[in-house]
Design a protein around this motif. Structure first.
Motif, PDB file in Angstrom:
ATOM      1  N   VAL A  69       0.868  -1.177   0.000  1.00 56.49           N
ATOM      2  CA  VAL A  69       0.000   0.000   0.000  1.00 56.49           C
ATOM      3  C   VAL A  69       0.903   1.224   0.000  1.00 56.49           C
ATOM      4  O   VAL A  69       1.560   1.539   0.991  1.00 56.49           O
ATOM      5  N   GLY A  70       0.960   1.909  -1.127  1.00 57.57           N
ATOM      6  CA  GLY A  70       1.860   3.048  -1.269  1.00 57.57           C
ATOM      7  C   GLY A  70       1.107   4.354  -1.410  1.00 57.57           C
ATOM      8  O   GLY A  70       0.106   4.424  -2.109  1.00 57.57           O
ATOM      9  N   TRP A  71       1.596   5.405  -0.739  1.00 58.22           N
ATOM     10  CA  TRP A  71       0.917   6.704  -0.835  1.00 58.22           C
ATOM     11  C   TRP A  71       1.860   7.838  -0.501  1.00 58.22           C
ATOM     12  O   TRP A  71       2.926   7.633   0.069  1.00 58.22           O
ATOM     13  N   ILE A  72       1.445   9.020  -0.874  1.00 60.25           N
ATOM     14  CA  ILE A  72       2.258  10.225  -0.705  1.00 60.25           C
ATOM     15  C   ILE A  72       1.546  11.173   0.255  1.00 60.25           C
ATOM     16  O   ILE A  72       0.356  11.440   0.115  1.00 60.25           O
ATOM     17  N   ALA A  74      -1.212   6.283 -18.660  1.00 65.77           N
ATOM     18  CA  ALA A  74      -0.904   5.364 -19.756  1.00 65.77           C
ATOM     19  C   ALA A  74       0.441   5.702 -20.390  1.00 65.77           C
ATOM     20  O   ALA A  74       1.247   4.811 -20.684  1.00 65.77           O
ATOM     21  N   LEU A  75       0.693   6.982 -20.581  1.00 66.82           N
ATOM     22  CA  LEU A  75       1.956   7.411 -21.180  1.00 66.82           C
ATOM     23  C   LEU A  75       3.132   7.104 -20.260  1.00 66.82           C
ATOM     24  O   LEU A  75       4.169   6.588 -20.702  1.00 66.82           O
ATOM     25  N   ALA A  76       2.964   7.392 -18.964  1.00 66.87           N
ATOM     26  CA  ALA A  76       4.046   7.152 -18.013  1.00 66.87           C
ATOM     27  C   ALA A  76       4.358   5.664 -17.903  1.00 66.87           C
ATOM     28  O   ALA A  76       5.533   5.264 -17.826  1.00 66.87           O
ATOM     29  N   ARG A  77       3.334   4.844 -17.905  1.00 67.52           N
ATOM     30  CA  ARG A  77       3.564   3.405 -17.775  1.00 67.52           C
ATOM     31  C   ARG A  77       4.163   2.820 -19.051  1.00 67.52           C
ATOM     32  O   ARG A  77       4.940   1.876 -19.005  1.00 67.52           O
ATOM     33  N   ALA A  78       3.801   3.389 -20.196  1.00 64.19           N
ATOM     34  CA  ALA A  78       4.402   2.922 -21.445  1.00 64.19           C
ATOM     35  C   ALA A  78       5.903   3.193 -21.451  1.00 64.19           C
ATOM     36  O   ALA A  78       6.699   2.355 -21.897  1.00 64.19           O
ATOM     37  N   ARG A  79       6.277   4.331 -20.930  1.00 62.71           N
ATOM     38  CA  ARG A  79       7.694   4.673 -20.845  1.00 62.71           C
ATOM     39  C   ARG A  79       8.434   3.771 -19.869  1.00 62.71           C
ATOM     40  O   ARG A  79       9.605   3.445 -20.045  1.00 62.71           O
ATOM     41  N   ALA A  80       7.726   3.371 -18.824  1.00 62.00           N
ATOM     42  CA  ALA A  80       8.344   2.535 -17.795  1.00 62.00           C
ATOM     43  C   ALA A  80       8.235   1.050 -18.121  1.00 62.00           C
ATOM     44  O   ALA A  80       8.750   0.216 -17.373  1.00 62.00           O
ATOM     45  N   THR A 110       2.952   1.167   6.184  1.00 61.90           N
ATOM     46  CA  THR A 110       2.722   1.103   4.743  1.00 61.90           C
ATOM     47  C   THR A 110       3.958   1.612   4.004  1.00 61.90           C
ATOM     48  O   THR A 110       4.957   1.984   4.608  1.00 61.90           O
ATOM     49  N   HIS A 111       3.861   1.644   2.683  1.00 64.27           N
ATOM     50  CA  HIS A 111       4.911   2.256   1.861  1.00 64.27           C
ATOM     51  C   HIS A 111       4.595   3.759   1.803  1.00 64.27           C
ATOM     52  O   HIS A 111       4.126   4.280   0.797  1.00 64.27           O
ATOM     53  N   LEU A 112       4.824   4.437   2.906  1.00 65.01           N
ATOM     54  CA  LEU A 112       4.510   5.858   3.043  1.00 65.01           C
ATOM     55  C   LEU A 112       5.665   6.702   2.532  1.00 65.01           C
ATOM     56  O   LEU A 112       6.812   6.521   2.941  1.00 65.01           O
ATOM     57  N   ILE A 113       5.351   7.615   1.646  1.00 63.80           N
ATOM     58  CA  ILE A 113       6.353   8.556   1.156  1.00 63.80           C
ATOM     59  C   ILE A 113       5.977   9.931   1.693  1.00 63.80           C
ATOM     60  O   ILE A 113       5.030  10.563   1.234  1.00 63.80           O
ATOM     61  N   LEU A 114       6.711  10.362   2.709  1.00 64.06           N
ATOM     62  CA  LEU A 114       6.466  11.653   3.339  1.00 64.06           C
ATOM     63  C   LEU A 114       7.400  12.684   2.724  1.00 64.06           C
ATOM     64  O   LEU A 114       8.622  12.545   2.788  1.00 64.06           O
ATOM     65  N   ARG A 115       6.817  13.692   2.127  1.00 69.21           N
ATOM     66  CA  ARG A 115       7.614  14.738   1.477  1.00 69.21           C
ATOM     67  C   ARG A 115       7.529  16.011   2.315  1.00 69.21           C
ATOM     68  O   ARG A 115       6.483  16.646   2.395  1.00 69.21           O
ATOM     69  N   ARG A 116       8.643  16.361   2.924  1.00 74.43           N
ATOM     70  CA  ARG A 116       8.683  17.548   3.777  1.00 74.43           C
ATOM     71  C   ARG A 116       9.068  18.786   2.961  1.00 74.43           C
ATOM     72  O   ARG A 116       9.975  18.724   2.127  1.00 74.43           O
ATOM     73  N   ASP A 117       8.383  19.876   3.222  1.00 77.50           N
ATOM     74  CA  ASP A 117       8.701  21.138   2.568  1.00 77.50           C
ATOM     75  C   ASP A 117       8.523  22.264   3.591  1.00 77.50           C
ATOM     76  O   ASP A 117       7.409  22.706   3.857  1.00 77.50           O
ATOM     77  N   ASP A 153       3.952  13.008  -9.758  1.00 76.44           N
ATOM     78  CA  ASP A 153       4.334  12.663  -8.393  1.00 76.44           C
ATOM     79  C   ASP A 153       4.499  11.150  -8.243  1.00 76.44           C
ATOM     80  O   ASP A 153       5.395  10.688  -7.530  1.00 76.44           O
ATOM     81  N   LEU A 154       3.629  10.396  -8.907  1.00 81.01           N
ATOM     82  CA  LEU A 154       3.757   8.938  -8.876  1.00 81.01           C
ATOM     83  C   LEU A 154       5.026   8.491  -9.598  1.00 81.01           C
ATOM     84  O   LEU A 154       5.692   7.540  -9.178  1.00 81.01           O
ATOM     85  N   VAL A 155       5.361   9.178 -10.683  1.00 83.34           N
ATOM     86  CA  VAL A 155       6.579   8.846 -11.423  1.00 83.34           C
ATOM     87  C   VAL A 155       7.810   9.119 -10.566  1.00 83.34           C
ATOM     88  O   VAL A 155       8.714   8.284 -10.434  1.00 83.34           O
ATOM     89  N   GLU A 156       7.840  10.288  -9.947  1.00 83.30           N
ATOM     90  CA  GLU A 156       9.003  10.692  -9.157  1.00 83.30           C
ATOM     91  C   GLU A 156       9.222   9.811  -7.936  1.00 83.30           C
ATOM     92  O   GLU A 156      10.353   9.628  -7.479  1.00 83.30           O
ATOM     93  N   THR A 157       8.140   9.265  -7.384  1.00 87.82           N
ATOM     94  CA  THR A 157       8.244   8.453  -6.169  1.00 87.82           C
ATOM     95  C   THR A 157       8.249   6.954  -6.443  1.00 87.82           C
ATOM     96  O   THR A 157       8.310   6.150  -5.508  1.00 87.82           O
TER      97      THR A 157
END
Length: 421
Positions: free
Chosen positions: A120-123, A212-218, A143-150, A183-187
């Motif tokens: 379970v991944g989230w930002i 669709a475009l991002a997944r095709a590239r990946a 979980t697969h938590l991605i905490l982005r501090r700013d 954001d999904l691509v970067e993380t």
């Protein structure tokens, strides 16, 4: 009631804001929040989830897999409630439809023995004002938590007002930080097997195209897209775009009010008696997903859900708590807030793991039952026998629900083992 921007119902905090320690302890029994009061303002002091020392790390067959992610936002809410003569305020309340979607997915993704919780991944975007107790709560989910501090910005915060006669109002107190495909691509979450969207029809089409475009590239495999329409834009003016967007997603899941709002009363033929079935038939005729092979799952609150696609037809599953005791709400239901979002998170991982929308909806129904038994988040606890939520094992509750559905005449087979529990 499917509220996306609040976690705790207004009525639940009245006793707490009066400063009664006995009443506060009752709330803490299931939410494990400890609070102090000052001039009617309520603050979170400690996390909800309870964990003993971690067990030794074991190899997981799911290493690197993400089964669920969401583009729904994480919001910290400020809630104003009570009569005009004695308004109360609760602050630092966790909210957001994406957050509850994660909860639903996490309920069916235990941390042991196979580390399913890490699928379970989230930002979460944390500003300079992000409360430490909230972070502790989120991290305890494992979980697969991605905490982005700013430190240069504030966390997305919302202002909610609840008055008499169900009068509600919402506004953002700080600039909102919306999640996008980049954001999904970067993380690294763009490869998730299922992505949950909460948005307008036009934005849904844009996001699906970008995914669709991002997944095709990946060069990643097929992805399930579950779309939850945002209530404010469920209008007759947006119906044409809704039909277009429905063709681009795998599952469309509005609640009954949201689906109905795409039609005005004058547009419904006078001879139509069952409006819900009429709307669903129009959706299936239009087509959902590639080649019309997708599904619509209409959330009906305490009446359950309607699951439909061209192959299955229409099937209604009951809610786990379906008010069969004659009450307006089942006696175990404390606050239905977030139940719909939790349903979608559970349904999403159910669909990823079984490939069957009816089984997935059953999973969602059980997940939602945990979300509505208390104020706020359910209690998770690790025991020697495995994980429990509100002192009950998920697999056992699922087994009870499936048996009840079967006794009602619906053909349904889904087991804990099939879901990896």
């Amino acid at each position: 009631m499917d509220a996306r921007r609040r976690e705790l119902s207004v009525k639940s905090w009245v006793a707490a804001c009066r400063g009664s320690r006995r009443d506060v302890d009752k709330l803490n029994d299931v939410t494990a929040h400890y609070i102090d009061t000052h001039n009617g303002t309520l603050h979170l002091q400690s996390p909800v989830f309870i964990h003993p020392p971690s067990a030794p790390t074991m190899a997981s067959p799911y290493d690197g897999e993400i089964h669920f992610t969401t583009l729904g936002m994480f919001i910290i809410d400020e809630i104003h409630y009570g009569p005009d003569s004695a308004r109360q305020v609760a602050v630092d309340i966790i909210g957001g439809g994406g957050t509850y979607g994660v909860l639903g997915a996490r309920i069916f993704s235990p941390s042991r023995p196979s580390a399913l919780s890490k699928t379970v991944g989230w930002i979460v975007d944390a500003g300079s004002d992000f409360p430490a107790p909230v972070l502790s709560l989120l991290e305890s989910l494992n979980t697969h938590l991605i905490l982005r501090r700013d430190p240069t910005r504030l966390t997305t915060r919302g202002w909610n007002s609840y008055g008499e006669n169900e009068n509600r109002a919402f506004k953002y107190l700080t600039p909102k930080k919306r999640l996008d495909v980049k954001d999904l691509v970067e993380t690294g979450l763009v490869g998730a097997k299922c992505v949950h969207l909460i948005c307008s029809p036009v934005r849904a089409m844009d996001l699906v195209g970008e995914l669709a475009l991002a997944r095709a590239r990946a060069t990643t495999g097929r992805q399930i897209v579950v779309w939850e329409p945002v209530p404010d834009l469920c209008t007759p003016e947006n119906r044409s775009d809704m039909f277009k967007a429905a063709k681009m997603v795998d599952v469309l899941s509005p609640n009954h009010d949201e689906l109905s709002a795409f039609w005005s009363f004058s547009e419904i033929p006078s001879d139509v008696e069952k409006k819900l079935e009429y709307f669903v038939q129009l959706l299936l005729h239009n087509g959902i997903g590639a080649n019309g092979e997708g599904s619509v799952v209409v959330r009906l609150g305490k009446k359950g859900c309607l699951v439909a696609n061209r192959k299955l037809g229409m099937v209604i599953l009951p809610a786990y708590y379906d008010s069969t005791d004659g009450r307006e709400n089942h006696s175990k239901v404390v606050d239905p807030t977030g139940g719909g979002n939790t349903f979608i998170g559970g349904m999403s991982v159910g669909l990823v793991r079984t490939g069957d929308i009816l089984k997935a909806a059953a999973v969602g129904s059980v997940a939602a039952s945990y979300a509505i038994e208390q104020i706020g988040m359910p209690e998770i606890k690790e025991t020697e026998g495995g994980e429990t939520w509100n002192r009950e094992r998920v697999g056992e509750r699922l087994e009870k629900y499936v048996k009840r559905v079967q006794e009602a005449g619906v053909e349904l087979e889904v087991s804990a083992e099939e879901l990896g529990l």
